[in-house]
Design a protein around this motif. Structure first.
Motif, mmCIF file in Angstrom:
data_model
loop_
_atom_site.group_PDB
_atom_site.id
_atom_site.type_symbol
_atom_site.label_atom_id
_atom_site.label_comp_id
_atom_site.label_asym_id
_atom_site.label_seq_id
_atom_site.Cartn_x
_atom_site.Cartn_y
_atom_site.Cartn_z
ATOM 1 N N ARG A 72 30.699 -28.781 -5.943
ATOM 2 C CA ARG A 72 29.866 -29.777 -5.295
ATOM 3 C C ARG A 72 30.040 -29.631 -3.786
ATOM 4 O O ARG A 72 31.161 -29.573 -3.297
ATOM 5 N N CYS A 73 28.938 -29.540 -3.080
ATOM 6 C CA CYS A 73 28.990 -29.459 -1.630
ATOM 7 C C CYS A 73 28.710 -30.831 -1.036
ATOM 8 O O CYS A 73 27.656 -31.419 -1.272
ATOM 9 N N ALA A 74 29.683 -31.324 -0.280
ATOM 10 C CA ALA A 74 29.552 -32.651 0.296
ATOM 11 C C ALA A 74 28.483 -32.666 1.386
ATOM 12 O O ALA A 74 27.842 -33.683 1.650
ATOM 13 N N ARG A 75 28.296 -31.523 2.015
ATOM 14 C CA ARG A 75 27.352 -31.444 3.122
ATOM 15 C C ARG A 75 25.906 -31.448 2.616
ATOM 16 O O ARG A 75 25.061 -32.180 3.133
ATOM 17 N N CYS A 76 25.625 -30.616 1.618
ATOM 18 C CA CYS A 76 24.267 -30.547 1.069
ATOM 19 C C CYS A 76 24.033 -31.605 -0.011
ATOM 20 O O CYS A 76 22.898 -31.840 -0.414
ATOM 21 N N GLU A 77 25.126 -32.203 -0.483
ATOM 22 C CA GLU A 77 25.059 -33.159 -1.589
ATOM 23 C C GLU A 77 24.385 -32.551 -2.810
ATOM 24 O O GLU A 77 23.509 -33.156 -3.427
ATOM 25 N N CYS A 89 32.598 -21.349 -1.941
ATOM 26 C CA CYS A 89 31.814 -21.870 -0.833
ATOM 27 C C CYS A 89 30.417 -22.207 -1.336
ATOM 28 O O CYS A 89 29.896 -21.574 -2.246
ATOM 29 N N CYS A 90 29.822 -23.194 -0.694
ATOM 30 C CA CYS A 90 28.466 -23.583 -1.045
ATOM 31 C C CYS A 90 27.518 -22.395 -0.822
ATOM 32 O O CYS A 90 27.506 -21.806 0.260
ATOM 33 N N PRO A 91 26.731 -22.026 -1.848
ATOM 34 C CA PRO A 91 25.821 -20.881 -1.702
ATOM 35 C C PRO A 91 24.706 -21.142 -0.677
ATOM 36 O O PRO A 91 24.076 -20.214 -0.196
ATOM 37 N N ARG A 92 24.475 -22.395 -0.352
ATOM 38 C CA ARG A 92 23.392 -22.699 0.587
ATOM 39 C C ARG A 92 23.857 -22.701 2.039
ATOM 40 O O ARG A 92 23.255 -22.089 2.901
ATOM 41 N N CYS A 93 24.975 -23.426 2.306
ATOM 42 C CA CYS A 93 25.380 -23.585 3.705
ATOM 43 C C CYS A 93 26.701 -22.877 4.019
ATOM 44 O O CYS A 93 27.099 -22.793 5.179
ATOM 45 N N GLY A 94 27.393 -22.390 2.992
ATOM 46 C CA GLY A 94 28.622 -21.634 3.229
ATOM 47 C C GLY A 94 29.858 -22.473 3.443
ATOM 48 O O GLY A 94 30.936 -21.936 3.711
#
Ligand code: ZN
Length: 115
Positions: A72-77, A89-94
């Motif tokens: 779960r990415c806290a930044r992209c939610e 790492c988040c595949p979208r924002c890293g």
């Protein structure tokens, strides 16, 4: 050997369930295995074949379902699957994330029991 004690634990669960039902044969055991469980599928399969020898489950199959690794990415939610346990790492924002939603599983999910 780590996998062997896990395999023995799985057999114990299945034997208990079989006993509770009056000793009916267990045909197959289904387990869910996540990439972060620390257990390798092939190693668990061979450990199981060793562990079931001479037990009531000698003829049973072990069916392993491998689960995806999802963080779960806290930044992209968002919750997103990642390709490698070495790259959480988040595949979208890293952004690195230790918030693993799915991937630590090592559990018996179902037993196929002779009716
Ligand atoms: Zn992100």
């Amino acid at each position: 050997m780590h996998e062997l004690s896990i395999a023995l634990g799985i057999i114990e669960i299945a034997e208990e369930e079989s006993d509770r039902r009056g000793g009916v044969p267990v045909l197959a055991i289904h387990v869910k295995l996540g990439p972060l469980s620390g257990v390798v599928k092939e190693a668990l399969t061979s450990a199981y074949e060793l562990a079931r020898e001479g037990s009531a489950l000698a003829d049973s199959r072990l069916v392993i379902e491998e689960t995806p690794l999802i963080i779960r990415c806290a930044r992209c939610e968002i919750e997103e699957a990642v390709p490698s346990v070495y790259d959480l790492c988040c595949p979208r924002c890293g952004t690195p994330s230790a918030d693993v939603v799915c991937g630590r599983e090592l559990e018996v999910t179902a037993l196929e029991i002779e009716q």
